[in-house]
Design a protein around this motif. Structure first.
Motif, PDB file in Angstrom:
ATOM      1  N   THR A 477       0.824  -1.224   0.000  1.00 51.71           N
ATOM      2  CA  THR A 477       0.000   0.000   0.000  1.00 51.71           C
ATOM      3  C   THR A 477       0.855   1.271   0.000  1.00 51.71           C
ATOM      4  O   THR A 477       1.197   1.800  -1.056  1.00 51.71           O
ATOM      5  CB  THR A 477      -0.925   0.001   1.234  1.00 51.71           C
ATOM      6  OG1 THR A 477      -0.124  -0.158   2.439  1.00 51.71           O
ATOM      7  CG2 THR A 477      -1.926  -1.142   1.173  1.00 51.71           C
ATOM      8  N   TYR A 478       1.192   1.746   1.163  1.00 50.89           N
ATOM      9  CA  TYR A 478       1.808   3.069   1.346  1.00 50.89           C
ATOM     10  C   TYR A 478       3.033   3.297   0.483  1.00 50.89           C
ATOM     11  O   TYR A 478       3.161   4.328  -0.191  1.00 50.89           O
ATOM     12  CB  TYR A 478       2.140   3.274   2.829  1.00 50.89           C
ATOM     13  CG  TYR A 478       2.851   4.574   3.125  1.00 50.89           C
ATOM     14  CD1 TYR A 478       2.181   5.800   3.013  1.00 50.89           C
ATOM     15  CD2 TYR A 478       4.184   4.590   3.514  1.00 50.89           C
ATOM     16  CE1 TYR A 478       2.824   7.000   3.291  1.00 50.89           C
ATOM     17  CE2 TYR A 478       4.837   5.785   3.791  1.00 50.89           C
ATOM     18  CZ  TYR A 478       4.154   6.986   3.676  1.00 50.89           C
ATOM     19  OH  TYR A 478       4.799   8.164   3.941  1.00 50.89           O
ATOM     20  N   TRP A 479       3.964   2.343   0.473  1.00 51.15           N
ATOM     21  CA  TRP A 479       5.207   2.540  -0.272  1.00 51.15           C
ATOM     22  C   TRP A 479       4.970   2.559  -1.779  1.00 51.15           C
ATOM     23  O   TRP A 479       5.738   3.180  -2.515  1.00 51.15           O
ATOM     24  CB  TRP A 479       6.232   1.481   0.126  1.00 51.15           C
ATOM     25  CG  TRP A 479       6.830   1.764   1.487  1.00 51.15           C
ATOM     26  CD1 TRP A 479       7.012   2.984   2.057  1.00 51.15           C
ATOM     27  CD2 TRP A 479       7.308   0.802   2.436  1.00 51.15           C
ATOM     28  NE1 TRP A 479       7.571   2.841   3.320  1.00 51.15           N
ATOM     29  CE2 TRP A 479       7.747   1.538   3.565  1.00 51.15           C
ATOM     30  CE3 TRP A 479       7.385  -0.581   2.463  1.00 51.15           C
ATOM     31  CZ2 TRP A 479       8.286   0.909   4.695  1.00 51.15           C
ATOM     32  CZ3 TRP A 479       7.899  -1.219   3.586  1.00 51.15           C
ATOM     33  CH2 TRP A 479       8.357  -0.463   4.692  1.00 51.15           C
ATOM     34  N   GLN A 480       3.925   1.908  -2.230  1.00 42.47           N
ATOM     35  CA  GLN A 480       3.568   2.004  -3.655  1.00 42.47           C
ATOM     36  C   GLN A 480       2.885   3.346  -3.940  1.00 42.47           C
ATOM     37  O   GLN A 480       3.126   3.969  -4.993  1.00 42.47           O
ATOM     38  CB  GLN A 480       2.669   0.852  -4.055  1.00 42.47           C
ATOM     39  CG  GLN A 480       3.375  -0.520  -3.985  1.00 42.47           C
ATOM     40  CD  GLN A 480       2.625  -1.618  -4.723  1.00 42.47           C
ATOM     41  OE1 GLN A 480       1.995  -1.363  -5.748  1.00 42.47           O
ATOM     42  NE2 GLN A 480       2.728  -2.838  -4.230  1.00 42.47           N
ATOM     43  N   TRP A 481       2.065   3.820  -3.007  1.00 47.25           N
ATOM     44  CA  TRP A 481       1.356   5.075  -3.214  1.00 47.25           C
ATOM     45  C   TRP A 481       2.310   6.271  -3.335  1.00 47.25           C
ATOM     46  O   TRP A 481       2.059   7.170  -4.120  1.00 47.25           O
ATOM     47  CB  TRP A 481       0.386   5.321  -2.054  1.00 47.25           C
ATOM     48  CG  TRP A 481      -0.679   4.273  -1.923  1.00 47.25           C
ATOM     49  CD1 TRP A 481      -1.123   3.405  -2.884  1.00 47.25           C
ATOM     50  CD2 TRP A 481      -1.442   3.971  -0.743  1.00 47.25           C
ATOM     51  NE1 TRP A 481      -2.092   2.577  -2.379  1.00 47.25           N
ATOM     52  CE2 TRP A 481      -2.334   2.895  -1.068  1.00 47.25           C
ATOM     53  CE3 TRP A 481      -1.494   4.487   0.543  1.00 47.25           C
ATOM     54  CZ2 TRP A 481      -3.222   2.366  -0.159  1.00 47.25           C
ATOM     55  CZ3 TRP A 481      -2.382   3.958   1.470  1.00 47.25           C
ATOM     56  CH2 TRP A 481      -3.230   2.896   1.110  1.00 47.25           C
ATOM     57  N   ILE A 482       3.389   6.249  -2.528  1.00 43.52           N
ATOM     58  CA  ILE A 482       4.291   7.419  -2.523  1.00 43.52           C
ATOM     59  C   ILE A 482       5.494   7.242  -3.461  1.00 43.52           C
ATOM     60  O   ILE A 482       6.383   8.104  -3.506  1.00 43.52           O
ATOM     61  CB  ILE A 482       4.806   7.705  -1.098  1.00 43.52           C
ATOM     62  CG1 ILE A 482       5.631   6.553  -0.544  1.00 43.52           C
ATOM     63  CG2 ILE A 482       3.648   8.053  -0.166  1.00 43.52           C
ATOM     64  CD1 ILE A 482       6.294   6.857   0.801  1.00 43.52           C
ATOM     65  N   GLY A 483       5.539   6.127  -4.202  1.00 49.06           N
ATOM     66  CA  GLY A 483       6.551   5.966  -5.226  1.00 49.06           C
ATOM     67  C   GLY A 483       7.850   5.304  -4.798  1.00 49.06           C
ATOM     68  O   GLY A 483       8.807   5.292  -5.564  1.00 49.06           O
ATOM     69  N   LEU A 484       7.890   4.736  -3.580  1.00 55.54           N
ATOM     70  CA  LEU A 484       9.103   4.023  -3.167  1.00 55.54           C
ATOM     71  C   LEU A 484       9.245   2.740  -3.978  1.00 55.54           C
ATOM     72  O   LEU A 484      10.356   2.318  -4.315  1.00 55.54           O
ATOM     73  CB  LEU A 484       9.068   3.714  -1.671  1.00 55.54           C
ATOM     74  CG  LEU A 484      10.243   2.881  -1.121  1.00 55.54           C
ATOM     75  CD1 LEU A 484      11.573   3.601  -1.371  1.00 55.54           C
ATOM     76  CD2 LEU A 484      10.065   2.596   0.374  1.00 55.54           C
ATOM     77  N   LEU A 485       8.113   2.089  -4.263  1.00 55.76           N
ATOM     78  CA  LEU A 485       8.116   0.842  -5.054  1.00 55.76           C
ATOM     79  C   LEU A 485       7.502   1.074  -6.439  1.00 55.76           C
ATOM     80  O   LEU A 485       6.666   1.942  -6.597  1.00 55.76           O
ATOM     81  CB  LEU A 485       7.358  -0.255  -4.319  1.00 55.76           C
ATOM     82  CG  LEU A 485       8.088  -0.901  -3.145  1.00 55.76           C
ATOM     83  CD1 LEU A 485       7.162  -1.858  -2.412  1.00 55.76           C
ATOM     84  CD2 LEU A 485       9.327  -1.652  -3.614  1.00 55.76           C
TER      85      LEU A 485
END
Length: 485
Positions: A477-485
């Motif tokens: 969720t979160y890390w995909q939303w903010i572009g880390l993944l």
């Protein structure tokens, strides 16, 4: 030298020789086989602590210089690297900007120790939370967060906080092996590990991954971006720690206000804030602002501003200490091990040893064909399990992160951000929650005899499980939303 250390050292040499003498696979350059032999040697002496970490660094550098130096180059097998060229590879880590950042951080930690500022901050916060056990737990967690912002050394933070907690325990008239003592000490070191993940400059091992990523991809991650990525995880885990620890170790409210009086007495003993402390507060606050706004309000990277701050602290008249005062306070051996770890990882990548190991382990398991979140779950679980054998997260990062980078590079073009996956694995490397030997700060607290290994493990198991599940959830969720993944 202890007998078990001699046996471990002999075993490391034997494994090194065996790997060198194995038939060389066609897909693995001989220099890569040599680098894997050095890695195996390093892992054995790191896990067993057969020799001190600085001594291991000297051994690793000499092995790379000699044995890689006699190996054929990948580009032209008719030519060897030469010992001079291989020695350059063996000490390449010392030129990494990440090493300079760690050096500056160690000097900053020494400044805190010399002035006593970190102790004043801890005592001030503890004086405001009250003396109920639950309040003390909250106070300890808040202190570890505040100190993580300005003291870039987990061991230094533990060294500042542990004596204060011992003073509180004594003021209540409680024994060192009381439930209160276990509650506060375990909370302190677990919270330190949690915020090692949340803040880029909180732990040296974070710089190892960044050093490799800078070498492989030519970029750094700013302090603010790291905080955006990891701090939400650490905030949630701090709340988890509070509920887990207060339910596992139940302590009745303490009668009277002896603890408060003890804290006030220790604060009074420190006296008024003196000039050096005030200057250090200004320097630390400025550093924090510059770290947090890197790439937003100014173009200066974290390493440059940290080294500039060190220069100011050493300047006569306006500084905080002289070189003669600070030099014995800095653990130079730590810096040598850190730089050597980066060198070893770079050699593994450059000689294709890490690539071959990755393709014959993770890729052979079919890891690259798994969905992203499943891949992260498997890698993180493997990471947590091998950490049980390492007393140094820096050493674990040096051994594991190059293999993860090789895995990502070997996958070619991907639908996700490869460096982000590497960074997440670095977060997991700081999972020192299970055993007292899993992190230096754990051992520092364990040495006070305030808790048992069983108590530590009892608290560490739910924290590790929840932390692991949270890593997986954030990856989905979160890390995909903010572009880390």
């Amino acid at each position: 030298m202890k007998k078990k250390n001699i046996i471990a050292l002999i075993a490391a040499f034997v494994v090194f020789i065996i790997i060198l003498m194995l038939p060389n696979p066609e897909s693995l350059p001989f220099a890569g086989q040599v680098s894997l032999a050095v890695l195996a040697f390093a892992v054995i002496i790191w896990v067993t602590e057969a020799v001190s970490y600085p001594v291991s660094a000297v051994m690793i550098v000499s092995f790379i210089a000699l044995f890689v130096g006699l190996s054929p180059t990948i580009e032209d097998p008719s030519v060897t690297y030469g010992t001079k060229g291989a020695l350059g590879m063996a000490i390449s880590g010392f030129s990494s900007t990440a090493v300079l950042l760690v050096a500056g951080a160690l000097v900053l930690a020494a400044a805190m120790e010399i002035t006593g500022l970190h102790k004043r901050i801890a005592l001030f916060i503890m004086s405001k939370v009250g003396t109920k056990p639950r309040n003390l737990v909250i106070g300890v967690i808040v202190v570890t967060f505040i100190l993580a912002l300005i003291v870039p050394s987990a061991t230094a933070r533990a060294g500042a906080l542990i004596p204060i907690l011992l003073g509180i325990i004594a003021a209540f008239g409680m024994a060192k092996n009381s439930k209160l003592a276990a509650l506060l000490m375990i909370t302190a070191v677990q919270a330190i590990s949690i915020w090692n993940i949340g803040i880029k400059t909180a732990a040296a091992q974070n710089m190892v991954a960044l050093g490799f990523m800078e070498t492989q991809w030519g970029f750094d991650i700013s302090w603010g971006k790291w905080f955006l990525y990891a701090a939400p995880w650490s905030i949630i885990m701090s709340i988890v720690l509070y509920f887990v620890i207060t339910r596992l170790i139940k302590v009745e409210d303490m009668p009277g206000n002896a603890g408060t009086e003890s804290i006030k007495a220790q604060l009074k003993d420190l006296g008024k804030i003196h000039g050096k402390e005030l200057r250090l507060i200004i320097i630390s606050a400025t550093l924090l602002i510059l770290w947090a706004t890197e790439g937003i309000l100014h173009p200066f990277d974290s390493t440059t501003v940290t080294i500039f701050a060190v220069a100011i602290m050493l300047t006569p008249g306006i500084g905080i200490f002289t070189w003669k005062e600070v030099q014995p306070k800095v653990p130079w051996g730590t810096l040598i091990v850190f730089a050597t770890g980066i060198s070893l990882g770079t050699v593994l990548l450059n000689t294709e040893g890490a690539t071959w190991l990755s393709s014959n382990t993770f890729e052979a398991m079919g890891l690259t064909d798994m969905p992203l979140v499943v891949m992260i779950a498997v890698l993180a679980l493997f990471n947590i399990l091998i950490h049980l054998g390492f007393a140094s997260a820096t050493s674990l990062a040096a051994a594991f992160i190059p293999i993860v980078i090789a895995l990502v590079v070997g996958m070619g073009e991907t639908a996700f951000n490869g460096p982000g996956l590497v960074l997440i694995m670095q977060f997991v490397i700081s999972f020192g929650f299970l055993l007292p030997v899993s992190a230096p700060q754990n051992m520092l607290a364990y040495g006070t005899n305030t808790f048992s290994a069983k108590q530590f493990l009892k608290a560490g198991i739910p924290i590790t499980i929840i932390g692991y599940l949270l890593i997986v959830l954030f990856s989905a969720t979160y890390w995909q939303w903010i572009g880390l993944l």
